[in-house]
Design a protein around this motif. Structure first.
Motif, PDB file in Angstrom:
ATOM      1  N   MET A  47       0.817  -1.177  -0.114  1.00  0.00           N
ATOM      2  CA  MET A  47      -0.235   0.002   0.072  1.00  0.00           C
ATOM      3  C   MET A  47       0.960   1.255   0.065  1.00  0.00           C
ATOM      4  O   MET A  47       1.788   1.549   0.824  1.00  0.00           O
ATOM      5  CB  MET A  47      -0.690  -0.025   1.205  1.00  0.00           C
ATOM      6  CG  MET A  47      -1.689   1.257   1.444  1.00  0.00           C
ATOM      7  SD  MET A  47      -2.597   1.170   2.932  1.00  0.00           S
ATOM      8  CE  MET A  47      -3.138   2.796   3.187  1.00  0.00           C
ATOM      9  N   VAL A  48       0.623   1.994  -0.950  1.00  0.00           N
ATOM     10  CA  VAL A  48       1.612   3.402  -0.978  1.00  0.00           C
ATOM     11  C   VAL A  48       0.571   4.604  -0.708  1.00  0.00           C
ATOM     12  O   VAL A  48      -0.602   4.553  -1.254  1.00  0.00           O
ATOM     13  CB  VAL A  48       1.918   3.658  -2.413  1.00  0.00           C
ATOM     14  CG1 VAL A  48       2.492   4.801  -2.640  1.00  0.00           C
ATOM     15  CG2 VAL A  48       2.678   2.324  -2.976  1.00  0.00           C
ATOM     16  N   VAL A  49       0.939   5.117   0.344  1.00  0.00           N
ATOM     17  CA  VAL A  49       0.028   6.400   0.688  1.00  0.00           C
ATOM     18  C   VAL A  49       0.567   7.490   0.084  1.00  0.00           C
ATOM     19  O   VAL A  49       1.758   7.905   0.269  1.00  0.00           O
ATOM     20  CB  VAL A  49       0.166   6.497   2.263  1.00  0.00           C
ATOM     21  CG1 VAL A  49      -0.713   7.606   3.036  1.00  0.00           C
ATOM     22  CG2 VAL A  49      -0.150   5.159   3.103  1.00  0.00           C
ATOM     23  N   SER A  50      -0.233   8.334  -0.595  1.00  0.00           N
ATOM     24  CA  SER A  50       0.203   9.647  -1.143  1.00  0.00           C
ATOM     25  C   SER A  50      -0.316  10.831  -0.571  1.00  0.00           C
ATOM     26  O   SER A  50      -1.470  10.714  -0.214  1.00  0.00           O
ATOM     27  CB  SER A  50      -0.215   9.588  -2.807  1.00  0.00           C
ATOM     28  OG  SER A  50      -1.707   9.637  -2.959  1.00  0.00           O
ATOM     29  N   SER A  51       0.604  11.327   0.059  1.00  0.00           N
ATOM     30  CA  SER A  51       0.067  12.644   1.007  1.00  0.00           C
ATOM     31  C   SER A  51       1.051  13.447   0.813  1.00  0.00           C
ATOM     32  O   SER A  51       2.236  13.257   0.977  1.00  0.00           O
ATOM     33  CB  SER A  51      -0.633  12.208   2.441  1.00  0.00           C
ATOM     34  OG  SER A  51      -0.622  13.292   3.160  1.00  0.00           O
ATOM     35  N   ASN A  52       0.724  14.727   0.813  1.00  0.00           N
ATOM     36  CA  ASN A  52       1.891  16.144   0.968  1.00  0.00           C
ATOM     37  C   ASN A  52       2.217  16.141   2.322  1.00  0.00           C
ATOM     38  O   ASN A  52       3.146  16.531   2.570  1.00  0.00           O
ATOM     39  CB  ASN A  52       1.067  17.505   0.292  1.00  0.00           C
ATOM     40  CG  ASN A  52       0.835  17.171  -0.977  1.00  0.00           C
ATOM     41  OD1 ASN A  52       1.589  16.537  -2.042  1.00  0.00           O
ATOM     42  ND2 ASN A  52      -0.225  17.941  -1.452  1.00  0.00           N
ATOM     43  N   ASN A  53       1.506  15.927   3.368  1.00  0.00           N
ATOM     44  CA  ASN A  53       1.822  16.008   4.877  1.00  0.00           C
ATOM     45  C   ASN A  53       2.615  14.867   5.525  1.00  0.00           C
ATOM     46  O   ASN A  53       1.710  13.595   5.377  1.00  0.00           O
ATOM     47  CB  ASN A  53       0.579  16.198   5.856  1.00  0.00           C
ATOM     48  CG  ASN A  53       0.743  16.709   7.076  1.00  0.00           C
ATOM     49  OD1 ASN A  53       1.860  16.507   7.426  1.00  0.00           O
ATOM     50  ND2 ASN A  53      -0.135  17.525   7.487  1.00  0.00           N
ATOM     51  N   HIS A  81       3.110  13.815   8.148  1.00  0.00           N
ATOM     52  CA  HIS A  81       2.591  13.247   9.405  1.00  0.00           C
ATOM     53  C   HIS A  81       1.277  12.322   9.136  1.00  0.00           C
ATOM     54  O   HIS A  81       1.060  11.371   9.686  1.00  0.00           O
ATOM     55  CB  HIS A  81       2.179  14.403  10.459  1.00  0.00           C
ATOM     56  CG  HIS A  81       3.162  15.440  10.855  1.00  0.00           C
ATOM     57  ND1 HIS A  81       4.273  14.653  11.736  1.00  0.00           N
ATOM     58  CD2 HIS A  81       3.499  16.189  10.769  1.00  0.00           C
ATOM     59  CE1 HIS A  81       5.035  15.502  12.055  1.00  0.00           C
ATOM     60  NE2 HIS A  81       4.833  16.354  11.334  1.00  0.00           N
ATOM     61  N   HIS A  82       0.575  12.914   8.200  1.00  0.00           N
ATOM     62  CA  HIS A  82      -0.632  11.848   7.636  1.00  0.00           C
ATOM     63  C   HIS A  82      -0.295  10.493   7.218  1.00  0.00           C
ATOM     64  O   HIS A  82      -0.955   9.556   7.370  1.00  0.00           O
ATOM     65  CB  HIS A  82      -1.235  12.613   6.678  1.00  0.00           C
ATOM     66  CG  HIS A  82      -2.455  14.052   7.252  1.00  0.00           C
ATOM     67  ND1 HIS A  82      -2.944  14.709   6.307  1.00  0.00           N
ATOM     68  CD2 HIS A  82      -2.079  14.427   8.350  1.00  0.00           C
ATOM     69  CE1 HIS A  82      -3.493  15.439   7.153  1.00  0.00           C
ATOM     70  NE2 HIS A  82      -2.960  15.266   8.340  1.00  0.00           N
ATOM     71  N   LYS A  83       1.006  10.764   6.405  1.00  0.00           N
ATOM     72  CA  LYS A  83       1.546   9.433   5.689  1.00  0.00           C
ATOM     73  C   LYS A  83       1.973   8.572   6.962  1.00  0.00           C
ATOM     74  O   LYS A  83       1.894   7.267   6.968  1.00  0.00           O
ATOM     75  CB  LYS A  83       2.828   9.688   4.946  1.00  0.00           C
ATOM     76  CG  LYS A  83       3.424   8.697   4.375  1.00  0.00           C
ATOM     77  CD  LYS A  83       4.708   8.908   3.562  1.00  0.00           C
ATOM     78  CE  LYS A  83       5.497   7.715   3.385  1.00  0.00           C
ATOM     79  NZ  LYS A  83       6.785   8.133   2.593  1.00  0.00           N
ATOM     80  N   GLU A  84       2.679   9.111   8.007  1.00  0.00           N
ATOM     81  CA  GLU A  84       3.105   8.312   9.260  1.00  0.00           C
ATOM     82  C   GLU A  84       1.754   7.600   9.938  1.00  0.00           C
ATOM     83  O   GLU A  84       1.883   6.456   9.954  1.00  0.00           O
ATOM     84  CB  GLU A  84       3.873   9.087  10.149  1.00  0.00           C
ATOM     85  CG  GLU A  84       4.412   8.301  11.259  1.00  0.00           C
ATOM     86  CD  GLU A  84       5.220   9.086  12.215  1.00  0.00           C
ATOM     87  OE1 GLU A  84       5.628   8.560  13.353  1.00  0.00           O
ATOM     88  OE2 GLU A  84       5.688  10.288  11.791  1.00  0.00           O
ATOM     89  N   ILE A  85       0.875   8.525  10.233  1.00  0.00           N
ATOM     90  CA  ILE A  85      -0.105   7.955  10.778  1.00  0.00           C
ATOM     91  C   ILE A  85      -0.894   6.882   9.959  1.00  0.00           C
ATOM     92  O   ILE A  85      -1.250   5.823  10.671  1.00  0.00           O
ATOM     93  CB  ILE A  85      -1.177   9.075  11.060  1.00  0.00           C
ATOM     94  CG1 ILE A  85      -0.670   9.933  12.010  1.00  0.00           C
ATOM     95  CG2 ILE A  85      -2.657   8.531  11.685  1.00  0.00           C
ATOM     96  CD1 ILE A  85      -1.459  11.309  12.224  1.00  0.00           C
ATOM     97  N   GLU A  92       8.087  -1.963  14.758  1.00  0.00           N
ATOM     98  CA  GLU A  92       8.649  -0.736  14.777  1.00  0.00           C
ATOM     99  C   GLU A  92       9.765  -0.599  13.582  1.00  0.00           C
ATOM    100  O   GLU A  92       9.695   0.318  13.023  1.00  0.00           O
ATOM    101  CB  GLU A  92       9.191  -0.363  16.206  1.00  0.00           C
ATOM    102  CG  GLU A  92       9.626   1.045  16.201  1.00  0.00           C
ATOM    103  CD  GLU A  92       8.452   2.221  15.714  1.00  0.00           C
ATOM    104  OE1 GLU A  92       8.741   3.165  15.145  1.00  0.00           O
ATOM    105  OE2 GLU A  92       7.370   1.841  15.983  1.00  0.00           O
ATOM    106  N   ASP A  93      10.790  -1.398  13.320  1.00  0.00           N
ATOM    107  CA  ASP A  93      11.919  -1.471  12.387  1.00  0.00           C
ATOM    108  C   ASP A  93      11.203  -1.205  11.037  1.00  0.00           C
ATOM    109  O   ASP A  93      11.436  -0.497  10.073  1.00  0.00           O
ATOM    110  CB  ASP A  93      12.488  -2.495  12.488  1.00  0.00           C
ATOM    111  CG  ASP A  93      13.744  -2.316  13.759  1.00  0.00           C
ATOM    112  OD1 ASP A  93      13.704  -1.042  14.108  1.00  0.00           O
ATOM    113  OD2 ASP A  93      14.160  -3.360  14.059  1.00  0.00           O
ATOM    114  N   MET A  94      10.160  -2.241  10.735  1.00  0.00           N
ATOM    115  CA  MET A  94       9.252  -2.246   9.560  1.00  0.00           C
ATOM    116  C   MET A  94       8.460  -0.875   9.258  1.00  0.00           C
ATOM    117  O   MET A  94       8.569  -0.294   8.226  1.00  0.00           O
ATOM    118  CB  MET A  94       8.370  -3.536   9.562  1.00  0.00           C
ATOM    119  CG  MET A  94       9.125  -4.678   9.090  1.00  0.00           C
ATOM    120  SD  MET A  94       7.872  -6.289   9.054  1.00  0.00           S
ATOM    121  CE  MET A  94       6.892  -6.286  10.331  1.00  0.00           C
ATOM    122  N   THR A  95       7.958  -0.494  10.385  1.00  0.00           N
ATOM    123  CA  THR A  95       7.089   0.864  10.091  1.00  0.00           C
ATOM    124  C   THR A  95       7.970   1.927  10.028  1.00  0.00           C
ATOM    125  O   THR A  95       7.724   2.756   8.966  1.00  0.00           O
ATOM    126  CB  THR A  95       6.277   1.064  11.687  1.00  0.00           C
ATOM    127  OG1 THR A  95       5.560  -0.144  11.791  1.00  0.00           O
ATOM    128  CG2 THR A  95       5.641   2.154  11.504  1.00  0.00           C
TER     129      THR A  95
END
Length: 190
Positions: free
Chosen positions: A1-7, A9-13, A44-47
């Protein structure tokens, strides 16, 4: 899953939510605390690597493999967490805590986690057996308030107020001392 976000923090969340929903084991699932901590460290390492964009293809393959091998346990853990959340929501609303799994399951559906409406049955995630998803409304006891507790007389209310104050560190002696200090502190001598 690829999260596309300019922010970022939103990507990390989004990544953390996704990983937490897949790698959702708890301490009770491991024979030792050491193994549980190793599991948490690996997750956590994977994240972190997904957030940073490091070795994404290998991590996504590892996640897909883990999901395939542990699909049933993932669903059971999701259901358990939903039931725990529903029990916490019910407890915060003043409902007494209940330890029976069927009752907890019915509370989880009332909090919005079940598939059926109140009083109907919905299949479980792993077992295939129907699970009650709602409780029948309970009548209020006579002479009680809306929370189901008996109405208190003046003496009980006074005792509760006194004990509540003491629980917060208040005492009558402290109150008298402060009043005297404020009274004598306001006297001016010329």
């Amino acid at each position: 899953m690829v999260v596309s976000s300019n922010n970022p923090h939103h990507k990390e969340i989004a990544i953390r939510k996704r990983i937490a929903s897949i790698f959702n084991k708890c301490e009770e699932d491991f024979p030792s605390l050491r193994e549980y901590n190793d599991y948490l460290e690996e997750v956590e390492d994977m994240t972190f690597n997904l957030i940073q964009g490091t070795d994404v293809a290998a991590i996504e393959a590892k996640i897909a493999n883990y999901q395939e091998e542990n699909a049933e346990q993932i669903m059971v853990n999701r259901a358990r967490k939903a039931e725990e959340l529903a029990a916490a929501v019910a407890a915060s609303k003043g409902h007494p805590a209940q330890t029976d799994n069927d009752t907890t399951a019915s509370q989880s559906s009332q909090a919005g986690f079940g598939a059926g409406s109140q009083g109907q049955y919905a299949p479980t995630f792993a077992g295939g057996q129907p699970r009650p998803t709602g409780l029948a409304p309970q009548p209020l006891p006579l002479g009680g308030d809306i929370h189901g507790y008996p109405a208190d007389d003046e003496e009980v209310m006074r005792l509760r107020a006194e004990r509540g104050g003491r629980a917060g560190g208040w005492s009558i002696e402290l109150s008298k001392k402060r009043a005297l200090e404020e009274a004598f502190g306001s006297i001016w001598i010329f």
